[in-house]
Design a protein around this motif. Structure first.
Motif, PDB file in Angstrom:
ATOM      1  N   MET A 145      16.637 -50.034 -37.166  1.00 13.18           N
ATOM      2  CA  MET A 145      16.445 -51.950 -36.890  1.00 13.18           C
ATOM      3  C   MET A 145      14.948 -52.055 -38.654  1.00 13.18           C
ATOM      4  O   MET A 145      14.588 -51.312 -38.893  1.00 13.18           O
ATOM      5  CB  MET A 145      16.217 -52.094 -35.785  1.00 13.18           C
ATOM      6  N   THR A 146      15.490 -52.806 -39.459  1.00 15.99           N
ATOM      7  CA  THR A 146      14.953 -53.137 -40.532  1.00 15.99           C
ATOM      8  C   THR A 146      13.003 -53.921 -40.938  1.00 15.99           C
ATOM      9  O   THR A 146      13.091 -53.830 -38.601  1.00 15.99           O
ATOM     10  CB  THR A 146      15.088 -54.266 -41.584  1.00 15.99           C
ATOM     11  N   ARG A 147      12.112 -52.954 -41.323  1.00 16.11           N
ATOM     12  CA  ARG A 147      10.861 -53.707 -40.900  1.00 16.11           C
ATOM     13  C   ARG A 147      10.839 -55.713 -40.083  1.00 16.11           C
ATOM     14  O   ARG A 147       9.681 -55.276 -39.299  1.00 16.11           O
ATOM     15  CB  ARG A 147      10.019 -53.693 -41.736  1.00 16.11           C
ATOM     16  N   ARG A 148      10.972 -55.968 -40.971  1.00 14.73           N
ATOM     17  CA  ARG A 148      11.489 -57.681 -40.196  1.00 14.73           C
ATOM     18  C   ARG A 148      11.891 -57.706 -39.280  1.00 14.73           C
ATOM     19  O   ARG A 148      11.430 -58.268 -38.513  1.00 14.73           O
ATOM     20  CB  ARG A 148      11.873 -58.191 -41.471  1.00 14.73           C
ATOM     21  N   GLU A 149      13.008 -57.075 -39.081  1.00 18.09           N
ATOM     22  CA  GLU A 149      13.640 -57.713 -37.473  1.00 18.09           C
ATOM     23  C   GLU A 149      12.602 -56.668 -36.824  1.00 18.09           C
ATOM     24  O   GLU A 149      12.253 -57.701 -35.682  1.00 18.09           O
ATOM     25  CB  GLU A 149      14.559 -56.722 -37.305  1.00 18.09           C
ATOM     26  N   PHE A 150      12.268 -55.533 -36.908  1.00 15.73           N
ATOM     27  CA  PHE A 150      10.792 -54.920 -36.181  1.00 15.73           C
ATOM     28  C   PHE A 150       9.744 -55.759 -35.642  1.00 15.73           C
ATOM     29  O   PHE A 150       9.368 -56.157 -34.816  1.00 15.73           O
ATOM     30  CB  PHE A 150      10.423 -53.590 -36.590  1.00 15.73           C
ATOM     31  N   ARG A 151       9.202 -56.595 -36.654  1.00 15.01           N
ATOM     32  CA  ARG A 151       8.143 -57.538 -36.923  1.00 15.01           C
ATOM     33  C   ARG A 151       8.429 -58.516 -35.669  1.00 15.01           C
ATOM     34  O   ARG A 151       7.863 -58.996 -35.051  1.00 15.01           O
ATOM     35  CB  ARG A 151       7.498 -58.306 -37.928  1.00 15.01           C
TER      36      ARG A 151
ATOM     37  N   ILE B 254      19.022 -54.861 -28.776  1.00 19.52           N
ATOM     38  CA  ILE B 254      17.989 -53.365 -29.318  1.00 19.52           C
ATOM     39  C   ILE B 254      18.567 -52.355 -29.198  1.00 19.52           C
ATOM     40  O   ILE B 254      18.734 -52.346 -28.210  1.00 19.52           O
ATOM     41  CB  ILE B 254      16.847 -53.993 -29.129  1.00 19.52           C
ATOM     42  N   LYS B 255      19.151 -51.487 -29.628  1.00 20.10           N
ATOM     43  CA  LYS B 255      19.547 -49.796 -29.808  1.00 20.10           C
ATOM     44  C   LYS B 255      18.232 -49.204 -29.223  1.00 20.10           C
ATOM     45  O   LYS B 255      16.793 -49.703 -29.290  1.00 20.10           O
ATOM     46  CB  LYS B 255      19.328 -48.937 -30.821  1.00 20.10           C
ATOM     47  N   GLU B 256      19.291 -48.542 -28.331  1.00 22.08           N
ATOM     48  CA  GLU B 256      18.413 -47.607 -27.414  1.00 22.08           C
ATOM     49  C   GLU B 256      16.951 -47.010 -28.205  1.00 22.08           C
ATOM     50  O   GLU B 256      15.397 -46.361 -27.945  1.00 22.08           O
ATOM     51  CB  GLU B 256      18.619 -46.217 -26.262  1.00 22.08           C
ATOM     52  N   GLU B 257      17.240 -46.443 -30.011  1.00 23.37           N
ATOM     53  CA  GLU B 257      16.424 -45.226 -30.170  1.00 23.37           C
ATOM     54  C   GLU B 257      15.625 -46.238 -31.192  1.00 23.37           C
ATOM     55  O   GLU B 257      14.566 -46.457 -31.224  1.00 23.37           O
ATOM     56  CB  GLU B 257      17.026 -44.838 -31.116  1.00 23.37           C
ATOM     57  N   ASP B 258      15.611 -48.055 -31.208  1.00 24.79           N
ATOM     58  CA  ASP B 258      14.208 -48.539 -31.817  1.00 24.79           C
ATOM     59  C   ASP B 258      13.643 -48.931 -30.734  1.00 24.79           C
ATOM     60  O   ASP B 258      12.380 -49.935 -30.381  1.00 24.79           O
ATOM     61  CB  ASP B 258      15.072 -49.337 -32.244  1.00 24.79           C
ATOM     62  N   ARG B 259      13.919 -49.040 -29.582  1.00 25.23           N
ATOM     63  CA  ARG B 259      13.504 -49.802 -27.522  1.00 25.23           C
ATOM     64  C   ARG B 259      11.740 -49.190 -27.629  1.00 25.23           C
ATOM     65  O   ARG B 259      10.889 -49.874 -27.758  1.00 25.23           O
ATOM     66  CB  ARG B 259      13.798 -49.458 -27.191  1.00 25.23           C
TER      67      ARG B 259
ATOM     68  N   LYS C  95       0.003 -57.236 -48.335  1.00 25.93           N
ATOM     69  CA  LYS C  95       0.211 -58.331 -48.771  1.00 25.93           C
ATOM     70  C   LYS C  95       1.814 -58.416 -47.823  1.00 25.93           C
ATOM     71  O   LYS C  95       2.719 -59.391 -48.440  1.00 25.93           O
ATOM     72  CB  LYS C  95       0.888 -57.711 -50.322  1.00 25.93           C
ATOM     73  N   VAL C  96       2.656 -56.903 -47.570  1.00 27.38           N
ATOM     74  CA  VAL C  96       3.880 -56.992 -47.064  1.00 27.38           C
ATOM     75  C   VAL C  96       4.020 -58.011 -45.676  1.00 27.38           C
ATOM     76  O   VAL C  96       4.611 -59.180 -45.443  1.00 27.38           O
ATOM     77  CB  VAL C  96       4.540 -55.895 -47.037  1.00 27.38           C
ATOM     78  N   SER C  97       2.317 -57.636 -45.376  1.00 25.54           N
ATOM     79  CA  SER C  97       2.918 -58.491 -43.621  1.00 25.54           C
ATOM     80  C   SER C  97       2.049 -59.864 -43.811  1.00 25.54           C
ATOM     81  O   SER C  97       2.544 -60.654 -42.957  1.00 25.54           O
ATOM     82  CB  SER C  97       1.478 -57.387 -42.996  1.00 25.54           C
ATOM     83  N   VAL C  98       1.408 -60.397 -44.875  1.00 28.98           N
ATOM     84  CA  VAL C  98       1.074 -61.740 -45.055  1.00 28.98           C
ATOM     85  C   VAL C  98       2.164 -62.738 -46.069  1.00 28.98           C
ATOM     86  O   VAL C  98       2.702 -63.759 -44.171  1.00 28.98           O
ATOM     87  CB  VAL C  98       0.196 -62.365 -46.480  1.00 28.98           C
ATOM     88  N   ASN C  99       3.258 -62.106 -46.440  1.00 31.62           N
ATOM     89  CA  ASN C  99       4.892 -62.283 -46.390  1.00 31.62           C
ATOM     90  C   ASN C  99       5.343 -62.511 -45.645  1.00 31.62           C
ATOM     91  O   ASN C  99       5.645 -63.932 -46.024  1.00 31.62           O
ATOM     92  CB  ASN C  99       4.990 -61.562 -47.890  1.00 31.62           C
ATOM     93  N   GLU C 100       5.569 -61.491 -45.092  1.00 33.93           N
ATOM     94  CA  GLU C 100       6.760 -61.558 -43.538  1.00 33.93           C
ATOM     95  C   GLU C 100       5.685 -62.891 -43.056  1.00 33.93           C
ATOM     96  O   GLU C 100       6.987 -63.374 -41.903  1.00 33.93           O
ATOM     97  CB  GLU C 100       6.137 -60.574 -43.465  1.00 33.93           C
TER      98      GLU C 100
END
Length: 139
Positions: free
Chosen positions: A1-7, A38-43, A100-105
């Motif tokens: 899962m990408t960081r964006r998807e995670f967020r 959501i995949k088991e490894e990401d849960r 900055k990444v947190s704000v942008n996302e």
């Protein structure tokens, strides 16, 4: 899962948890994770992050309340609030994610899930956190 998807999943789950008592969170999480495939490894990581945001919610809300002088927590839309909570958690407590990444996302997610004014509002609130480092000291 990408960081964006995670967020994004973290934000959605913090939204869902607003409507359920704590003893039902795990069941709601599992139902959501199944529905979102959501995949088991990401849960496990997602569950830990959502709980971490919830654990710090009072402190996070205090930060948001202080940064949004004209808008008290109870006046902020639930959608904007969930995005702010996740971003403020990342800014204040997650040393791995650049502010900055947190704000942008958060702004990008506000464009999808928020109202017309949400991106500007979220950007304005989060900009107030950009002058401090993770320990609360001036940058």
């Amino acid at each position: 899962m990408t960081r964006r998807e995670f967020r994004e999943h973290t934000a959605k789950l913090t939204f869902v948890f607003e409507f359920y008592p704590e003893d039902e969170w795990k069941e709601q999480f599992e139902a959501y994770a199944d529905y979102a495939e959501i995949k088991e490894e990401d849960r496990e990581n997602l569950w830990k992050r959502v709980l971490a945001v919830e654990e710090k919610k009072a402190e996070i809300d205090s930060f948001i309340d202080g940064a949004s002088k004209k808008w008290r927590i109870n006046r902020i839309s639930k959608t904007d609030l969930m995005l702010l909570r996740v971003a403020v958690y990342e800014i204040k407590f997650d040393l791995e994610i650049p502010d900055k990444v947190s704000v942008n996302e958060a702004v990008e997610l506000a464009k999808i899930y928020g109202g017309d004014e949400s991106p500007a509002f979220i950007n304005g609130v989060l900009a107030k956190f950009m002058t401090e480092d993770k320990s609360g000291e001036e940058k």
